[in-house]
Design a protein around this motif. Structure first.
Motif, mmCIF file in Angstrom:
data_model
loop_
_atom_site.group_PDB
_atom_site.id
_atom_site.type_symbol
_atom_site.label_atom_id
_atom_site.label_comp_id
_atom_site.label_asym_id
_atom_site.label_seq_id
_atom_site.Cartn_x
_atom_site.Cartn_y
_atom_site.Cartn_z
ATOM 1 N N GLU A 1 0.857 -1.186 0.000
ATOM 2 C CA GLU A 1 0.000 0.000 0.000
ATOM 3 C C GLU A 1 0.892 1.235 0.000
ATOM 4 O O GLU A 1 1.859 1.316 0.751
ATOM 5 N N ARG A 2 0.580 2.192 -0.830
ATOM 6 C CA ARG A 2 1.386 3.413 -0.916
ATOM 7 C C ARG A 2 0.676 4.535 -0.165
ATOM 8 O O ARG A 2 -0.448 4.906 -0.500
ATOM 9 N N VAL A 3 1.338 5.039 0.877
ATOM 10 C CA VAL A 3 0.804 6.151 1.646
ATOM 11 C C VAL A 3 1.819 7.289 1.617
ATOM 12 O O VAL A 3 2.954 7.122 1.173
ATOM 13 N N ARG A 4 1.410 8.436 2.068
ATOM 14 C CA ARG A 4 2.304 9.586 2.159
ATOM 15 C C ARG A 4 2.346 10.059 3.603
ATOM 16 O O ARG A 4 1.291 10.178 4.240
ATOM 17 N N VAL A 5 3.543 10.313 4.100
ATOM 18 C CA VAL A 5 3.681 10.752 5.482
ATOM 19 C C VAL A 5 4.442 12.075 5.511
ATOM 20 O O VAL A 5 5.283 12.343 4.646
ATOM 21 N N PRO A 6 4.167 12.907 6.517
ATOM 22 C CA PRO A 6 4.786 14.232 6.554
ATOM 23 C C PRO A 6 6.225 14.197 7.064
ATOM 24 O O PRO A 6 6.581 13.401 7.930
ATOM 25 N N THR A 7 7.053 15.070 6.505
ATOM 26 C CA THR A 7 8.394 15.334 7.009
ATOM 27 C C THR A 7 8.584 16.848 6.996
ATOM 28 O O THR A 7 7.742 17.584 6.466
ATOM 29 N N ARG A 8 9.696 17.295 7.526
ATOM 30 C CA ARG A 8 9.931 18.749 7.554
ATOM 31 C C ARG A 8 10.143 19.333 6.160
ATOM 32 O O ARG A 8 10.156 20.561 5.998
ATOM 33 N N TYR A 9 10.314 18.476 5.150
ATOM 34 C CA TYR A 9 10.484 18.936 3.771
ATOM 35 C C TYR A 9 9.250 18.675 2.916
ATOM 36 O O TYR A 9 9.303 18.803 1.694
ATOM 37 N N GLY A 10 8.163 18.290 3.547
ATOM 38 C CA GLY A 10 6.978 17.911 2.808
ATOM 39 C C GLY A 10 6.728 16.423 2.939
ATOM 40 O O GLY A 10 7.457 15.707 3.638
ATOM 41 N N HIS A 11 5.707 15.923 2.284
ATOM 42 C CA HIS A 11 5.332 14.514 2.393
ATOM 43 C C HIS A 11 6.226 13.631 1.516
ATOM 44 O O HIS A 11 6.660 14.052 0.439
ATOM 45 N N VAL A 12 6.503 12.421 2.015
ATOM 46 C CA VAL A 12 7.245 11.432 1.225
ATOM 47 C C VAL A 12 6.404 10.166 1.134
ATOM 48 O O VAL A 12 5.646 9.838 2.058
ATOM 49 N N PRO A 13 6.532 9.434 0.019
ATOM 50 C CA PRO A 13 5.806 8.174 -0.101
ATOM 51 C C PRO A 13 6.438 7.091 0.784
ATOM 52 O O PRO A 13 7.653 7.057 0.986
ATOM 53 N N VAL A 14 5.579 6.221 1.282
ATOM 54 C CA VAL A 14 6.016 5.058 2.050
ATOM 55 C C VAL A 14 5.230 3.861 1.542
ATOM 56 O O VAL A 14 4.006 3.930 1.378
ATOM 57 N N HIS A 15 5.917 2.759 1.276
ATOM 58 C CA HIS A 15 5.290 1.532 0.785
ATOM 59 C C HIS A 15 5.103 0.586 1.972
ATOM 60 O O HIS A 15 6.087 0.166 2.591
ATOM 61 N N LEU A 16 3.856 0.235 2.276
ATOM 62 C CA LEU A 16 3.535 -0.598 3.433
ATOM 63 C C LEU A 16 3.262 -2.035 2.993
ATOM 64 O O LEU A 16 2.336 -2.304 2.231
ATOM 65 N N TYR A 17 4.082 -2.943 3.490
ATOM 66 C CA TYR A 17 3.906 -4.377 3.253
ATOM 67 C C TYR A 17 3.278 -4.990 4.500
ATOM 68 O O TYR A 17 3.759 -4.770 5.616
ATOM 69 N N ARG A 18 2.231 -5.775 4.307
ATOM 70 C CA ARG A 18 1.540 -6.385 5.446
ATOM 71 C C ARG A 18 1.561 -7.902 5.329
ATOM 72 O O ARG A 18 1.448 -8.439 4.221
ATOM 73 N N PRO A 19 1.682 -8.601 6.460
ATOM 74 C CA PRO A 19 1.609 -10.067 6.417
ATOM 75 C C PRO A 19 0.294 -10.525 5.821
ATOM 76 O O PRO A 19 -0.734 -9.835 5.934
ATOM 77 N N VAL A 20 0.306 -11.695 5.188
ATOM 78 C CA VAL A 20 -0.906 -12.208 4.552
ATOM 79 C C VAL A 20 -2.004 -12.426 5.577
ATOM 80 O O VAL A 20 -3.157 -12.040 5.365
ATOM 81 N N ARG A 21 -1.660 -13.030 6.691
ATOM 82 C CA ARG A 21 -2.654 -13.305 7.743
ATOM 83 C C ARG A 21 -2.444 -12.334 8.895
ATOM 84 O O ARG A 21 -2.136 -12.728 10.025
ATOM 85 N N ALA A 22 -2.592 -11.057 8.608
ATOM 86 C CA ALA A 22 -2.387 -10.038 9.627
ATOM 87 C C ALA A 22 -3.479 -10.109 10.689
ATOM 88 O O ALA A 22 -4.656 -10.332 10.382
ATOM 89 N N ALA A 23 -3.073 -9.921 11.945
ATOM 90 C CA ALA A 23 -4.045 -9.911 13.034
ATOM 91 C C ALA A 23 -4.919 -8.672 12.934
ATOM 92 O O ALA A 23 -4.557 -7.665 12.330
ATOM 93 N N ARG A 24 -6.078 -8.763 13.554
ATOM 94 C CA ARG A 24 -6.974 -7.600 13.532
ATOM 95 C C ARG A 24 -6.421 -6.459 14.382
ATOM 96 O O ARG A 24 -6.682 -5.300 14.101
ATOM 97 N N ARG A 25 -5.673 -6.799 15.412
ATOM 98 C CA ARG A 25 -5.076 -5.757 16.253
ATOM 99 C C ARG A 25 -3.895 -5.112 15.517
ATOM 100 O O ARG A 25 -3.385 -5.637 14.533
ATOM 101 N N ALA A 26 -3.450 -3.965 16.032
ATOM 102 C CA ALA A 26 -2.295 -3.285 15.451
ATOM 103 C C ALA A 26 -1.049 -4.154 15.580
ATOM 104 O O ALA A 26 -0.862 -4.859 16.578
ATOM 105 N N LEU A 27 -0.199 -4.096 14.569
ATOM 106 C CA LEU A 27 1.016 -4.890 14.531
ATOM 107 C C LEU A 27 2.234 -4.027 14.825
ATOM 108 O O LEU A 27 2.208 -2.799 14.662
ATOM 109 N N GLY A 28 3.322 -4.688 15.227
ATOM 110 C CA GLY A 28 4.594 -4.005 15.258
ATOM 111 C C GLY A 28 5.019 -3.656 13.845
ATOM 112 O O GLY A 28 4.427 -4.113 12.861
#
Length: 293
Positions: free
Chosen positions: A37-64
């Protein structure tokens, strides 16, 4: 910046997606993961893209999470070069992997990439719930120049009190851009390349000894997170990793060191069976450090 330096660095930057082939043989796990998943996060120079990889069987709770910084000598902007690593860690460590698309030379100079790396990781740690991440369980890491960015991120996090990484993974890191390069040193990371990086991305010699430029030269490495330091026997950057691991240990930081015998900078490709063991060890360390208490 010299015109020929700018042209060479610009070509490295532009052609990275066509020239980088490292890792194709290292896709040991995670090929069943969906596209990140491609998201954008803020930095002091503006937003940068971040690519989020998730486990196939991700738990419903938040992950590390494991926040990753790719290599490329501070001159290549191509996070996909470490797709093999990100997929493996997400699959085997059971974490969200955030592959940060920070800006690189010759279009920016120090400290832009260092600041963007820190700011992206800090945002994911403090606003992690927005992305299904438990912000209290965030590790950081990188390969080559990305290892340098991971070390710099941990120093900045400590100095700013912005977040508390639970682990730093430093793979064949470049940790000293101030000390003179040995012109006779052989290896994949040649003296010519190291001098080019300094002229293009670290053009001001006065800032090359800054702790975020050269973590090895930081006044103190106390109160940093546990570390996994990966080095290669024939790599010209091996001394950086060895010296930093020793400094961390002497400061009371827990360190796991792993040196690949006979290998140069592309250490994982040297021996695929050993690479499996190394990558499994790293994933295990990430899994242990990011698991719920």
């Amino acid at each position: 910046m010299r015109i020929d330096d700018a042209l060479r660095a610009g070509l490295m930057h532009a052609l990275a997606r066509f020239t980088v082939r490292y890792g194709d043989e290292l896709r040991f796990a995670g090929e069943d993961l969906p596209e990140p998943e491609r998201v954008r996060v803020p930095t002091r120079y503006g937003h940068v893209p971040v690519h989020l990889y998730r486990p196939v069987r991700a738990a419903r709770r938040a992950l590390g999470a494991y926040v990753h910084f790719h290599g490329g000598a501070f001159l290549m902007r191509y996070p996909q070069m470490d797709d093999f690593w990100c997929r493996y860690v997400a699959s085997r460590a059971g974490v969200v992997v955030a592959n940060v698309d920070f800006r690189a030379g010759p279009y920016v100079q120090y400290p832009v990439a260092q600041h963007e790396a820190h700011d992206a990781a800090a945002h994911l740690a403090t606003r992690g719930s927005d992305h299904g991440i438990d912000g209290a369980r965030v590790a950081v890491g990188g390969l080559s120049s990305g290892g340098a960015l991971a070390a710099a991120t941990c120093l900045q996090a400590r100095d700013r009190g912005s977040f508390a990484p639970v682990l730093q993974v430093l793979g064949v890191p470049a940790l000293d851009v101030a000390t003179e390069v040995d012109t006779g040193a052989p290896g994949m990371i040649s003296p010519a390349l190291r001098r080019l990086v300094r002229r293009v991305y670290f053009p001001d010699p006065a800032t090359r000894a800054d702790p975020y430029a050269s973590p090895l030269l930081a006044d103190t490495v106390r109160a940093l997170p546990p570390a996994v330091v990966l080095t290669a026997e024939r790599d010209t950057l091996r001394a950086d990793g060895d010296k930093y691991a020793a400094r961390l240990r002497n400061a009371g930081v827990e360190v796991v060191s792993d040196m690949t015998p006979g290998a140069d900078h592309y250490f994982l490709s040297h021996d695929l069976e050993r690479a499996r063991r190394t990558m499994e060890m790293v994933a295990g360390q990430i899994r242990r450090r990011t698991s719920p208490a």
